[in-house]
Structure formats: C-alpha cells, structure tokens
Design a protein around this motif. Structure first.
Motif, PDB file in Angstrom:
ATOM      1  N   ALA A  52       0.627  -1.033  -0.005  1.00 10.34           N
ATOM      2  CA  ALA A  52      -0.321   0.035  -0.009  1.00 10.34           C
ATOM      3  C   ALA A  52       0.927   1.265  -0.022  1.00 10.34           C
ATOM      4  O   ALA A  52       0.510   2.288  -0.534  1.00 10.34           O
ATOM      5  CB  ALA A  52      -0.872   0.078   1.169  1.00 10.34           C
ATOM      6  N   LEU A  53       2.041   1.199   0.602  1.00 16.22           N
ATOM      7  CA  LEU A  53       2.950   2.336   0.916  1.00 16.22           C
ATOM      8  C   LEU A  53       3.538   2.650  -0.653  1.00 16.22           C
ATOM      9  O   LEU A  53       4.063   3.713  -0.679  1.00 16.22           O
ATOM     10  CB  LEU A  53       3.900   2.153   2.049  1.00 16.22           C
ATOM     11  N   LYS A  54       3.504   1.916  -1.507  1.00 15.03           N
ATOM     12  CA  LYS A  54       4.090   2.078  -2.716  1.00 15.03           C
ATOM     13  C   LYS A  54       3.308   3.357  -3.367  1.00 15.03           C
ATOM     14  O   LYS A  54       4.059   3.998  -4.327  1.00 15.03           O
ATOM     15  CB  LYS A  54       4.111   0.879  -3.532  1.00 15.03           C
ATOM     16  N   LEU A  59      -4.901   6.068   0.535  1.00  9.33           N
ATOM     17  CA  LEU A  59      -5.990   6.374   1.241  1.00  9.33           C
ATOM     18  C   LEU A  59      -6.386   4.875   1.640  1.00  9.33           C
ATOM     19  O   LEU A  59      -6.556   4.100   0.856  1.00  9.33           O
ATOM     20  CB  LEU A  59      -7.050   7.097   0.542  1.00  9.33           C
ATOM     21  N   ILE A  60      -6.458   4.624   2.930  1.00  4.78           N
ATOM     22  CA  ILE A  60      -6.601   3.134   3.244  1.00  4.78           C
ATOM     23  C   ILE A  60      -8.025   3.097   4.008  1.00  4.78           C
ATOM     24  O   ILE A  60      -8.421   3.651   4.802  1.00  4.78           O
ATOM     25  CB  ILE A  60      -5.663   2.908   4.241  1.00  4.78           C
ATOM     26  N   LYS A  68     -15.114   0.671  10.789  1.00  3.53           N
ATOM     27  CA  LYS A  68     -14.599   1.083   9.590  1.00  3.53           C
ATOM     28  C   LYS A  68     -13.621   2.685  10.047  1.00  3.53           C
ATOM     29  O   LYS A  68     -14.319   3.366  10.416  1.00  3.53           O
ATOM     30  CB  LYS A  68     -15.657   1.346   8.502  1.00  3.53           C
ATOM     31  N   GLU A  69     -12.685   2.791   9.349  1.00  2.00           N
ATOM     32  CA  GLU A  69     -12.079   3.828   9.568  1.00  2.00           C
ATOM     33  C   GLU A  69     -11.406   4.267   8.085  1.00  2.00           C
ATOM     34  O   GLU A  69     -10.948   3.376   7.528  1.00  2.00           O
ATOM     35  CB  GLU A  69     -10.997   3.753  10.494  1.00  2.00           C
ATOM     36  N   LEU A  70     -11.218   5.611   7.606  1.00  6.26           N
ATOM     37  CA  LEU A  70     -10.794   6.117   6.740  1.00  6.26           C
ATOM     38  C   LEU A  70      -9.115   6.509   7.125  1.00  6.26           C
ATOM     39  O   LEU A  70      -9.283   7.648   7.906  1.00  6.26           O
ATOM     40  CB  LEU A  70     -11.352   6.967   6.019  1.00  6.26           C
ATOM     41  N   VAL A  71      -8.209   6.214   6.754  1.00  6.72           N
ATOM     42  CA  VAL A  71      -6.855   6.618   7.304  1.00  6.72           C
ATOM     43  C   VAL A  71      -5.908   6.863   6.058  1.00  6.72           C
ATOM     44  O   VAL A  71      -5.892   6.249   5.129  1.00  6.72           O
ATOM     45  CB  VAL A  71      -6.026   5.748   8.342  1.00  6.72           C
TER      46      VAL A  71
END
Length: 197
Positions: A52-54, A59-60, A68-71
């Motif tokens: 994901a960090l690539k 947005l995760i 559920k969290e948007l981070v």
C-alpha cells in the motif's frame, strides 16, 4: 488517487518484545489517531501495508475489528539497513476534510547547454488537499534551464483541489554552474607508480 482496504486488530501487548513477536508473525505495530479521539494501537499485515505504501499518501479503508476507518499514513518507520517496516502512524480522515500532505516531485525535460548541476531544494511539495483526493505527485519542467535559474514553490502548477502549504518563495530546484575537472599531471597516479616498480 488509489485506495486500498486492509484489516487491523487492536493490540493489547506493548514494548519491544511484543513488537518483535509481531514482526516475526509478518505483522507491524501501528497507531491510529486524529479528530481528538484517543489513539488506538493496532497490528497490520506487514506485506499488505508495504504494498500500500508504494503509493504516496495512499488512502486506506481500514477495518478495525468491524469498525470502519478512513486513514492515511503520516509517519513510517523503517529498519535502517534492510528497510522493512517497523512502525506506522495512521491519521483518520473524513471525506471533504483538508489534510496537510507532501506530494512527490517529478522532474521532466533537459537542462540547457553547458556544464550544470541541478540542486533539489525539495523532493516533495507540502500542500493542503481534500482527504479523498490527494494528488499522487506533481510534475515540474526543467527544460532549457541554465546556471542561475531556479523554480520556486509559487511557480509550480498544482493539481486541481490542492493549495500550497509552504512559503511561496522556497526554492524547489535550482541550477548551479558546474565545475570542470582539472586534468591530472602526466606521470602521476597509479599508472605512474606501477611503471616505476
């Protein structure tokens, strides 16, 4: 911008020993914070997080045991030599919210004729952007620039919806005059030493 979905579990053990155990299980410790809420300590799948960090400022969509969290990533710690993930801070965001992020700078074009050195003042540009529409990067043309030329933050064309979050006068890149190397004297150096043996 790209977004990914990950699952996380709440952590109840802390300290170096607990963190080492997590990494052996191919998980990494993380902290979720933001919006005035108490920080939540979680564990994440290491490989999925690394992938994901690539994407910068990814947005995760995070599922923390059903919540559920948007981070977005805010601070990533890596092991100095091998570069594997050690710890990550995640900031909770909401749609429509403005967040402070740094977007990578890509250069395109060729410098003008002559001996030049390109000096980077910034590798990433601080901007304010809507949390669910963070630009992945910004492109700057250096075509034809010569010694003495520079590009300031205010000269950069920002993606739609992003505003500059740094001093307008800060230098992003500048072109310096290159120095010609002086030719070494004949008969000196390793070749001269070897022939004398």
């Amino acid at each position: 911008m790209a977004d990914v979905s990950l699952s996380a579990k709440v952590r109840t053990e802390f300290g170096k020993g607990a963190s080492r155990r997590l990494r052996r299980e191919e998980k990494i410790p993380a902290v979720i914070y933001g919006h005035g809420a108490d920080p939540v300590h979680v564990e994440l799948p290491s490989y999925d997080m690394m992938m994901a960090l690539k994407t910068p400022n990814v947005l995760i969509n995070l599922d923390v045991e059903g919540k559920k969290e948007l981070v977005i990533p805010k601070a990533v710690q890596r092991e100095a030599i091998r570069g594997f993930l050690v710890h990550i801070d995640l900031l909770t965001v909401k749609k429509g919210e403005q967040v402070n992020v740094e977007i990578p700078i890509h250069l395109e074009g060729d410098l003008g004729p002559g001996q030049h050195v390109l000096e980077h003042g910034l590798n990433a540009l601080p901007v304010l952007a809507e949390a669910t529409h963070i630009p992945e990067s910004v492109t700057i043309s250096i075509e034809g620039l010569v010694a003495g030329d520079s590009i300031q933050a205010k000269d950069v064309k920002l993606p739609k919806g992003a505003t500059l979050d740094t001093d307008e006068e800060v230098i992003v890149v500048q072109v310096l005059a290159g120095q010609l190397e002086e030719p070494s004297a004949e008969g000196e150096g390793e070749d001269g030493e070897e022939s004398a043996e």
